[in-house]
Design a protein around this motif. Structure first.
Motif, PDB file in Angstrom:
ATOM      1  N   ARG A  49       0.838  -1.204   0.000  1.00 22.47           N
ATOM      2  CA  ARG A  49       0.000   0.000   0.000  1.00 22.47           C
ATOM      3  C   ARG A  49       0.867   1.246   0.000  1.00 22.47           C
ATOM      4  O   ARG A  49       0.618   2.199  -0.755  1.00 22.47           O
ATOM      5  N   LEU A  50       1.907   1.251   0.818  1.00 22.68           N
ATOM      6  CA  LEU A  50       2.788   2.423   0.885  1.00 22.68           C
ATOM      7  C   LEU A  50       3.547   2.623  -0.419  1.00 22.68           C
ATOM      8  O   LEU A  50       3.758   3.760  -0.850  1.00 22.68           O
ATOM      9  N   SER A  51       3.926   1.540  -1.049  1.00 23.61           N
ATOM     10  CA  SER A  51       4.600   1.634  -2.345  1.00 23.61           C
ATOM     11  C   SER A  51       3.670   2.245  -3.387  1.00 23.61           C
ATOM     12  O   SER A  51       4.090   3.089  -4.185  1.00 23.61           O
ATOM     13  N   ARG A  52       2.423   1.834  -3.360  1.00 21.80           N
ATOM     14  CA  ARG A  52       1.441   2.396  -4.289  1.00 21.80           C
ATOM     15  C   ARG A  52       1.246   3.889  -4.033  1.00 21.80           C
ATOM     16  O   ARG A  52       1.203   4.684  -4.966  1.00 21.80           O
ATOM     17  N   ALA A  54       3.362   5.976  -2.659  1.00 21.91           N
ATOM     18  CA  ALA A  54       4.563   6.711  -3.059  1.00 21.91           C
ATOM     19  C   ALA A  54       4.640   6.857  -4.578  1.00 21.91           C
ATOM     20  O   ALA A  54       5.096   7.880  -5.091  1.00 21.91           O
ATOM     21  N   PHE A  55       4.178   5.851  -5.297  1.00 17.42           N
ATOM     22  CA  PHE A  55       4.187   5.907  -6.757  1.00 17.42           C
ATOM     23  C   PHE A  55       3.177   6.928  -7.272  1.00 17.42           C
ATOM     24  O   PHE A  55       3.453   7.682  -8.205  1.00 17.42           O
ATOM     25  N   LEU A  56       2.011   6.952  -6.646  1.00 17.65           N
ATOM     26  CA  LEU A  56       0.955   7.857  -7.089  1.00 17.65           C
ATOM     27  C   LEU A  56       1.181   9.303  -6.641  1.00 17.65           C
ATOM     28  O   LEU A  56       0.712  10.231  -7.288  1.00 17.65           O
ATOM     29  N   ASN A  57       1.880   9.488  -5.532  1.00 17.14           N
ATOM     30  CA  ASN A  57       2.143  10.825  -5.001  1.00 17.14           C
ATOM     31  C   ASN A  57       3.644  10.941  -4.761  1.00 17.14           C
ATOM     32  O   ASN A  57       4.146  10.503  -3.739  1.00 17.14           O
ATOM     33  N   GLU A  58       4.340  11.569  -5.685  1.00 17.25           N
ATOM     34  CA  GLU A  58       5.801  11.645  -5.613  1.00 17.25           C
ATOM     35  C   GLU A  58       6.295  12.670  -4.600  1.00 17.25           C
ATOM     36  O   GLU A  58       7.499  12.772  -4.382  1.00 17.25           O
ATOM     37  N   GLU A  59       5.409  13.420  -3.959  1.00 16.29           N
ATOM     38  CA  GLU A  59       5.826  14.412  -2.974  1.00 16.29           C
ATOM     39  C   GLU A  59       6.385  13.766  -1.717  1.00 16.29           C
ATOM     40  O   GLU A  59       7.273  14.326  -1.077  1.00 16.29           O
ATOM     41  N   ILE A  60       5.845  12.624  -1.328  1.00 18.02           N
ATOM     42  CA  ILE A  60       6.310  11.926  -0.128  1.00 18.02           C
ATOM     43  C   ILE A  60       7.049  10.667  -0.577  1.00 18.02           C
ATOM     44  O   ILE A  60       6.448   9.773  -1.171  1.00 18.02           O
ATOM     45  N   PRO A  61       8.343  10.577  -0.304  1.00 19.40           N
ATOM     46  CA  PRO A  61       9.100   9.405  -0.751  1.00 19.40           C
ATOM     47  C   PRO A  61       8.712   8.141   0.021  1.00 19.40           C
ATOM     48  O   PRO A  61       8.214   8.205   1.149  1.00 19.40           O
ATOM     49  N   LEU A  62       8.961   7.005  -0.604  1.00 17.22           N
ATOM     50  CA  LEU A  62       8.633   5.712   0.000  1.00 17.22           C
ATOM     51  C   LEU A  62       9.328   5.534   1.347  1.00 17.22           C
ATOM     52  O   LEU A  62       8.737   5.011   2.289  1.00 17.22           O
ATOM     53  N   ALA A  69       5.435   4.144   9.089  1.00 17.69           N
ATOM     54  CA  ALA A  69       4.766   2.875   9.409  1.00 17.69           C
ATOM     55  C   ALA A  69       5.589   2.063  10.411  1.00 17.69           C
ATOM     56  O   ALA A  69       5.032   1.434  11.316  1.00 17.69           O
ATOM     57  N   LEU A  70       6.913   2.098  10.258  1.00 18.05           N
ATOM     58  CA  LEU A  70       7.785   1.393  11.208  1.00 18.05           C
ATOM     59  C   LEU A  70       7.625   1.974  12.607  1.00 18.05           C
ATOM     60  O   LEU A  70       7.469   1.225  13.581  1.00 18.05           O
ATOM     61  N   LEU A  71       7.663   3.278  12.714  1.00 21.64           N
ATOM     62  CA  LEU A  71       7.483   3.928  14.012  1.00 21.64           C
ATOM     63  C   LEU A  71       6.128   3.561  14.608  1.00 21.64           C
ATOM     64  O   LEU A  71       6.034   3.204  15.792  1.00 21.64           O
ATOM     65  N   GLY A  72       5.095   3.615  13.788  1.00 22.77           N
ATOM     66  CA  GLY A  72       3.756   3.313  14.280  1.00 22.77           C
ATOM     67  C   GLY A  72       3.586   1.878  14.729  1.00 22.77           C
ATOM     68  O   GLY A  72       3.091   1.619  15.829  1.00 22.77           O
ATOM     69  N   TRP A  73       3.996   0.930  13.898  1.00 22.83           N
ATOM     70  CA  TRP A  73       3.732  -0.484  14.200  1.00 22.83           C
ATOM     71  C   TRP A  73       4.730  -1.124  15.150  1.00 22.83           C
ATOM     72  O   TRP A  73       4.368  -2.035  15.887  1.00 22.83           O
ATOM     73  N   LEU A 121      -2.965 -10.267   3.508  1.00 19.80           N
ATOM     74  CA  LEU A 121      -3.834 -10.265   2.335  1.00 19.80           C
ATOM     75  C   LEU A 121      -4.426  -8.873   2.109  1.00 19.80           C
ATOM     76  O   LEU A 121      -4.491  -8.392   0.970  1.00 19.80           O
ATOM     77  N   ASP A 122      -4.836  -8.227   3.178  1.00 21.04           N
ATOM     78  CA  ASP A 122      -5.378  -6.873   3.064  1.00 21.04           C
ATOM     79  C   ASP A 122      -4.326  -5.917   2.509  1.00 21.04           C
ATOM     80  O   ASP A 122      -4.640  -5.069   1.668  1.00 21.04           O
ATOM     81  N   GLY A 123      -3.093  -6.051   2.954  1.00 21.06           N
ATOM     82  CA  GLY A 123      -2.025  -5.208   2.443  1.00 21.06           C
ATOM     83  C   GLY A 123      -1.768  -5.430   0.962  1.00 21.06           C
ATOM     84  O   GLY A 123      -1.557  -4.475   0.206  1.00 21.06           O
ATOM     85  N   LEU A 124      -1.795  -6.687   0.532  1.00 21.67           N
ATOM     86  CA  LEU A 124      -1.628  -6.981  -0.891  1.00 21.67           C
ATOM     87  C   LEU A 124      -2.781  -6.406  -1.711  1.00 21.67           C
ATOM     88  O   LEU A 124      -2.571  -5.854  -2.795  1.00 21.67           O
ATOM     89  N   THR A 125      -3.977  -6.524  -1.185  1.00 24.40           N
ATOM     90  CA  THR A 125      -5.140  -5.975  -1.884  1.00 24.40           C
ATOM     91  C   THR A 125      -5.024  -4.457  -2.001  1.00 24.40           C
ATOM     92  O   THR A 125      -5.303  -3.892  -3.060  1.00 24.40           O
ATOM     93  N   ALA A 126      -4.599  -3.820  -0.924  1.00 22.93           N
ATOM     94  CA  ALA A 126      -4.455  -2.363  -0.951  1.00 22.93           C
ATOM     95  C   ALA A 126      -3.372  -1.936  -1.931  1.00 22.93           C
ATOM     96  O   ALA A 126      -3.515  -0.916  -2.606  1.00 22.93           O
ATOM     97  N   GLY A 127      -2.304  -2.726  -2.039  1.00 30.49           N
ATOM     98  CA  GLY A 127      -1.210  -2.362  -2.923  1.00 30.49           C
ATOM     99  C   GLY A 127      -1.478  -2.637  -4.388  1.00 30.49           C
ATOM    100  O   GLY A 127      -1.126  -1.837  -5.248  1.00 30.49           O
TER     101      GLY A 127
END
Length: 172
Positions: A49-52, A54-62, A69-73, A121-127
């Motif tokens: 999902r994060l890769s998607r 970052a690809f769609l919005n180039e303002e925030i790098p991956l 996400a690392l800090l959060g989880w 699976l949810d993450g794959l679906t989101a991505g």
């Protein structure tokens, strides 16, 4: 049983798996490992999902998205989950539950770990598919499985224990 076998068995009978977990005895290292393993898997589930994004919005790098996400989880979620486990124990105690602080943590952390394959699976679906009905469905199934596992695990850990009778020959 192996960890993966217990995860699969949780989908069939979560209460039986929780009984086996409780029978092992109180092991804080095991519960902490369940928590960090679950949080790590859910963090990994966020990558597509994060890769998607970052690809769609180039303002925030991956890397920035992954760092957040690392800090959060891996740092914030464990603290929040310990608080949620404590709150669930207080609620169960008010409802005359017979469990312990340990069993409340075990029930929550195990339920999160057992539902982790669905979060992947949810993450794959989101991505790969993105927002839409498929993502909503997989998210709802993942959360629903977690909620059901947690409910049945709490019911198992908070059930009244058998107390021996005060008079010999009379069962409780």
């Amino acid at each position: 049983m192996a960890l993966t076998q217990d995860i699969v068995a949780t989908y069939k009978n979560p209460r039986a798996v929780m009984r086996r977990q409780l029978a092992i005895g109180q092991r804080e290292d095991r519960v902490l490992m369940y928590l960090f393993l679950a949080c790590g898997l859910i963090f990994v589930a966020q990558w597509p999902r994060l890769s998607r994004e970052a690809f769609l919005n180039e303002e925030i790098p991956l890397n920035a998205l992954l760092g957040g996400a690392l800090l959060g989880w891996m740092f914030i979620a464990p603290l929040a989950l310990y608080s949620i486990a404590a709150l669930s124990r207080l609620v169960a105690k008010a409802l005359r539950g017979q469990g312990s602080w340990y069993s409340a943590r075990l029930a929550l952390f195990w339920s999160l770990l057992a539902s982790a394959p669905l979060w992947l699976l949810d993450g794959l679906t989101a991505g790969f598919i993105g927002p839409g009905p498929a993502r909503s469905l997989t998210g709802a199934v993942a959360f629903g499985a977690f909620a059901i596992f947690w409910l049945f695990s709490l019911l198992e850990t908070e059930r009244p224990t058998e107390r021996p009778s005060k008079r010999p020959g009379v069962s409780a």
